[in-house]
Design a protein around this motif. Structure first.
Motif, short mmCIF file in Angstrom:
data_model
loop_
_atom_site.label_atom_id
_atom_site.label_comp_id
_atom_site.label_asym_id
_atom_site.label_seq_id
_atom_site.Cartn_x
_atom_site.Cartn_y
_atom_site.Cartn_z
N MET A 162 17.82 17.38 -7.39
CA MET A 162 17.16 16.54 -6.39
C MET A 162 18.05 15.32 -6.15
SD MET A 162 13.47 14.52 -6.56
CE MET A 162 12.82 15.64 -7.71
N ASP A 163 18.65 15.25 -5.00
CA ASP A 163 19.52 14.12 -4.69
C ASP A 163 18.75 12.89 -4.30
OD1 ASP A 163 22.01 16.19 -3.12
OD2 ASP A 163 21.81 15.50 -5.18
N LYS A 164 17.61 13.10 -3.67
CA LYS A 164 16.87 11.98 -3.12
C LYS A 164 15.41 12.10 -3.53
CE LYS A 164 15.92 9.87 1.32
NZ LYS A 164 15.97 10.04 2.76
N TYR A 165 14.87 11.01 -3.99
CA TYR A 165 13.45 11.00 -4.34
C TYR A 165 12.67 10.70 -3.08
CZ TYR A 165 9.06 9.47 -6.36
OH TYR A 165 7.74 9.33 -6.66
N ASP A 166 11.93 11.67 -2.61
CA ASP A 166 11.25 11.51 -1.33
C ASP A 166 9.92 12.24 -1.37
OD1 ASP A 166 10.94 10.57 1.20
OD2 ASP A 166 12.39 11.91 2.12
N HIS A 167 8.96 11.69 -0.70
CA HIS A 167 7.67 12.32 -0.48
C HIS A 167 7.04 11.64 0.73
CE1 HIS A 167 6.00 8.76 -2.40
NE2 HIS A 167 6.76 9.00 -3.44
N GLU A 168 5.93 12.19 1.17
CA GLU A 168 5.35 11.69 2.43
C GLU A 168 4.97 10.22 2.40
OE1 GLU A 168 1.25 13.14 3.25
OE2 GLU A 168 1.48 14.17 1.32
N TYR A 169 4.74 9.66 1.24
CA TYR A 169 4.32 8.26 1.15
C TYR A 169 5.51 7.29 1.05
CZ TYR A 169 -0.04 10.63 0.51
OH TYR A 169 -1.11 11.45 0.70
N ARG A 170 6.67 7.82 0.76
CA ARG A 170 7.85 6.97 0.60
C ARG A 170 8.16 6.20 1.89
NH1 ARG A 170 9.23 5.22 -4.19
NH2 ARG A 170 11.34 4.45 -4.15
N TYR A 171 7.99 6.87 3.02
CA TYR A 171 8.22 6.22 4.32
C TYR A 171 7.30 5.02 4.48
CZ TYR A 171 7.86 5.41 9.33
OH TYR A 171 7.81 4.82 10.57
N SER B 267 -5.36 4.97 6.23
CA SER B 267 -6.00 6.05 5.46
C SER B 267 -5.13 6.50 4.28
CB SER B 267 -6.30 7.25 6.36
OG SER B 267 -5.09 7.81 6.84
N LYS B 268 -3.87 6.15 4.29
CA LYS B 268 -2.95 6.56 3.23
C LYS B 268 -2.82 5.52 2.11
CE LYS B 268 -0.37 9.51 6.34
NZ LYS B 268 -0.79 10.79 5.87
N ILE B 269 -3.40 4.36 2.28
CA ILE B 269 -3.26 3.29 1.28
C ILE B 269 -3.77 3.71 -0.11
CG2 ILE B 269 -4.07 0.98 0.62
CD1 ILE B 269 -3.57 0.17 3.56
N PRO B 270 -4.92 4.40 -0.24
CA PRO B 270 -5.32 4.81 -1.60
C PRO B 270 -4.29 5.71 -2.28
CG PRO B 270 -7.17 4.99 -0.09
CD PRO B 270 -5.96 4.70 0.75
N GLN B 271 -3.71 6.63 -1.53
CA GLN B 271 -2.70 7.51 -2.13
C GLN B 271 -1.40 6.74 -2.41
OE1 GLN B 271 -3.55 10.48 -3.16
NE2 GLN B 271 -1.57 10.72 -4.15
N ILE B 272 -1.05 5.81 -1.55
CA ILE B 272 0.13 4.96 -1.79
C ILE B 272 -0.07 4.19 -3.10
CG2 ILE B 272 1.40 2.93 -0.98
CD1 ILE B 272 0.85 4.00 1.91
N LEU B 273 -1.26 3.67 -3.32
CA LEU B 273 -1.55 2.96 -4.57
C LEU B 273 -1.44 3.89 -5.77
CD1 LEU B 273 -4.46 0.65 -3.40
CD2 LEU B 273 -2.13 -0.05 -4.03
N GLU B 274 -1.88 5.15 -5.62
CA GLU B 274 -1.76 6.13 -6.70
C GLU B 274 -0.29 6.41 -7.01
OE1 GLU B 274 -2.49 8.61 -9.76
OE2 GLU B 274 -3.94 7.32 -8.78
N VAL B 275 0.53 6.52 -5.98
CA VAL B 275 1.97 6.71 -6.18
C VAL B 275 2.54 5.52 -6.94
CG1 VAL B 275 4.21 6.86 -5.01
CG2 VAL B 275 2.27 8.20 -4.16
N ILE B 276 2.16 4.33 -6.52
CA ILE B 276 2.66 3.11 -7.18
C ILE B 276 2.26 3.12 -8.66
CG2 ILE B 276 2.40 0.59 -7.31
CD1 ILE B 276 2.17 0.64 -4.20
N VAL B 277 1.02 3.45 -8.96
CA VAL B 277 0.55 3.48 -10.35
C VAL B 277 1.38 4.46 -11.17
CG1 VAL B 277 -1.38 4.24 -11.81
CG2 VAL B 277 -1.79 2.71 -9.89
N GLN B 278 1.61 5.65 -10.63
CA GLN B 278 2.36 6.66 -11.39
C GLN B 278 3.82 6.26 -11.55
OE1 GLN B 278 1.76 10.77 -10.33
NE2 GLN B 278 -0.42 10.45 -9.92
N TYR C 98 3.56 12.64 -8.85
CA TYR C 98 4.52 11.60 -8.46
C TYR C 98 5.28 11.07 -9.66
CZ TYR C 98 1.98 12.11 -4.15
OH TYR C 98 1.41 12.64 -3.04
N ALA C 99 4.62 10.96 -10.79
CA ALA C 99 5.29 10.51 -12.01
C ALA C 99 6.36 11.53 -12.42
CB ALA C 99 4.30 10.29 -13.14
#
Length: 144
Positions: A1-10, A33-44, A71-72
């Motif tokens: 994996m050269d780049k760490y990317d997922h839909e919330y990274r943008y 609507s994506k803020i809860p999942q963004i927060l989950e990504v941040i936590v992980q 995400y972790a």
């Protein structure tokens, strides 16, 4: 994996670089609507950054990542391939991975690495913490 990317990274990138969160929401309504999942990504991701900080301070650490923490796991795999192996050459990094039923168990040892590599790694970990703290602060300030 050269780049760490997922839909919330943008969206995380947008939040990080915003001067006016209301303007971002206006131009990207779906972000709300994506803020809860963004927060989950941040936590992980912060949980992995914390484990890396422990490695930096102790030069040897072990930890687990639940297989359900997508995400972790992705973030650690990215760090392993692109940061750990580039800062700590493969000869300087001893890693043991056990694939258990519901989690992965990692043992890392970087005691063989020269001090300047530890310092580079420490700078990287602190940059990652700052990135996540700034994201959370931006979201917090948007609510105030």
């Amino acid at each position: 994996m050269d780049k760490y990317d997922h839909e919330y990274r943008y969206y995380m990138h947008l939040i990080k670089n915003c001067d006016n969160f209301k303007e971002i929401v206006k131009n990207n309504v779906e972000i709300v609507s994506k803020i809860p999942q963004i927060l989950e990504v941040i936590v992980q991701e912060v949980s992995i950054a914390e484990k890396m900080l422990i490695l930096y301070h102790n030069k040897h650490s072990s930890f687990e990542i639940p297989k359900s923490s997508k995400y972790a796991l992705d973030y650690f795999n990215y760090l392993q391939e692109n940061i750990l192996y580039s800062i700590y050459c493969k000869k300087c990094l001893d890693m043991n991975i056990l694939d258990l039923k519901n989690r992965y168990y990692y043992e890392l040892n970087v005691e063989k690495a020269p001090n300047y590599r530890h310092e580079l790694f420490g700078e990287y970990v602190h940059t990652e913490f700052n990135f996540h703290i700034n994201l959370v602060n931006t979201l917090k300030n948007a609510v105030d």
